[in-house]
Design an enzyme around this catalytic site. Structure first.
Site, PDB file in Angstrom:
ATOM      1  CG  HIS A 224      -0.317   7.471   1.195  1.00 43.52           C
ATOM      2  ND1 HIS A 224      -0.466   8.276   2.308  1.00 43.52           N
ATOM      3  CD2 HIS A 224      -0.740   6.238   1.584  1.00 43.52           C
ATOM      4  CE1 HIS A 224      -0.953   7.563   3.315  1.00 43.52           C
ATOM      5  NE2 HIS A 224      -1.118   6.324   2.887  1.00 43.52           N
TER       6      HIS A 224
ATOM      7  CG  HIS B  27      -1.574   1.334   1.476  1.00 45.54           C
ATOM      8  ND1 HIS B  27      -2.344   1.965   0.525  1.00 45.54           N
ATOM      9  CD2 HIS B  27      -1.574   2.148   2.558  1.00 45.54           C
ATOM     10  CE1 HIS B  27      -2.799   3.102   1.012  1.00 45.54           C
ATOM     11  NE2 HIS B  27      -2.340   3.243   2.235  1.00 45.54           N
TER      12      HIS B  27
ATOM     13  CE1 TYR C 238       4.572  -5.830 -21.170  1.00 45.72           C
ATOM     14  CE2 TYR C 238       4.327  -4.260 -22.962  1.00 45.72           C
ATOM     15  CZ  TYR C 238       4.883  -5.426 -22.448  1.00 45.72           C
ATOM     16  OH  TYR C 238       5.726  -6.184 -23.220  1.00 45.72           O
TER      17      TYR C 238
END
Length: 219
Positions: free
Chosen positions: A95, A93, A120
């Site tokens: 930002h 994860h 892609y």
């Protein structure tokens, strides 16, 4: 990978993402599921650019911390993804700037945050749904993400990531290197789309079908 190799790989991926601007400050987290079902996850508020292998949190399959610094507050989400997607062995994860900016400006569709503008993106990323804003670490996010995983699996188009509104992408794959590649392709596609003033057209159905037939793309 064994536990030692997994610890080193988490640190390597974190440093690489940080050096290239995919993460900043103490934002983001990485986890790896070990062979015994337990997890390694980056500590809360840790900078991914200077992780220390011995300080990574080691958490049991039941969510009990076994060693290391205090686990990231997104632990519940990571564990839920592993349970819902058995093939996943790494969750990342961040930002990422362009992806967060995209949610502020408006995504393409709620079930596809950017259009399939490159081959892609279709092959390496696939569909990425938007998860409406909830505070960082909110337990309800995990339920929404696992629901999307279940729906996509039933439709035979399994997802490798979701986008948390105003917070950033969460991606997963069979290894840290593969999960990192998904993240990078997703962020770069968002960048390209924003650079086109969100005018770039999607690949046609015929072009996407060719990617399915030639490369096995799960779109």
């Amino acid at each position: 990978m064994n536990e030692l190799d997994s610890r080193q790989e988490i640190c390597r991926i974190g440093a690489s993402l940080y050096a290239r601007g995919y993460v900043h400050a103490s934002a983001g987290n990485i986890s790896v599921k070990l062979d015994d079902g337990s997890f390694l996850i980056t500590p809360t508020d840790a900078c991914l650019g200077n992780l220390v292998a011995s300080e990574l949190a080691h958490v049991s399959a039941e969510g009990v911390q076994l060693s290391g610094a205090r686990a990231s507050k997104t632990l519940v989400l990571h564990r839920s993804i592993y349970e819902a997607s058995p093939q996943a062995r790494c969750v990342i994860h961040t930002h990422a700037t362009h992806l967060v900016s995209l949610t502020l400006q408006g995504v393409w569709r709620d079930n596809d945050i950017v259009p399939p503008i490159t081959p892609y993106y279709v092959m390496k990323v696939g569909h990425v749904p938007l998860i409406a804003y909830q505070r960082p670490g909110a337990p309800g996010v995990a339920n929404e993400v696992t629901s999307h995983i279940a729906q996509s699996t039933s439709a035979h188009t399994p997802i490798r990531g979701v986008m948390l509104e105003r917070l950033g992408p969460v991606v997963w794959h069979a290894s840290p290197a593969e999960a990192s590649a998904v993240l990078e392709e997703l962020e770069e596609t968002a960048k390209l789309w924003l650079m086109s003033d969100r005018q770039a057209t999607a690949l046609s159905d015929t072009q996407i079908q060719e990617l399915r037939e030639t490369f096995g793309a799960l779109w």
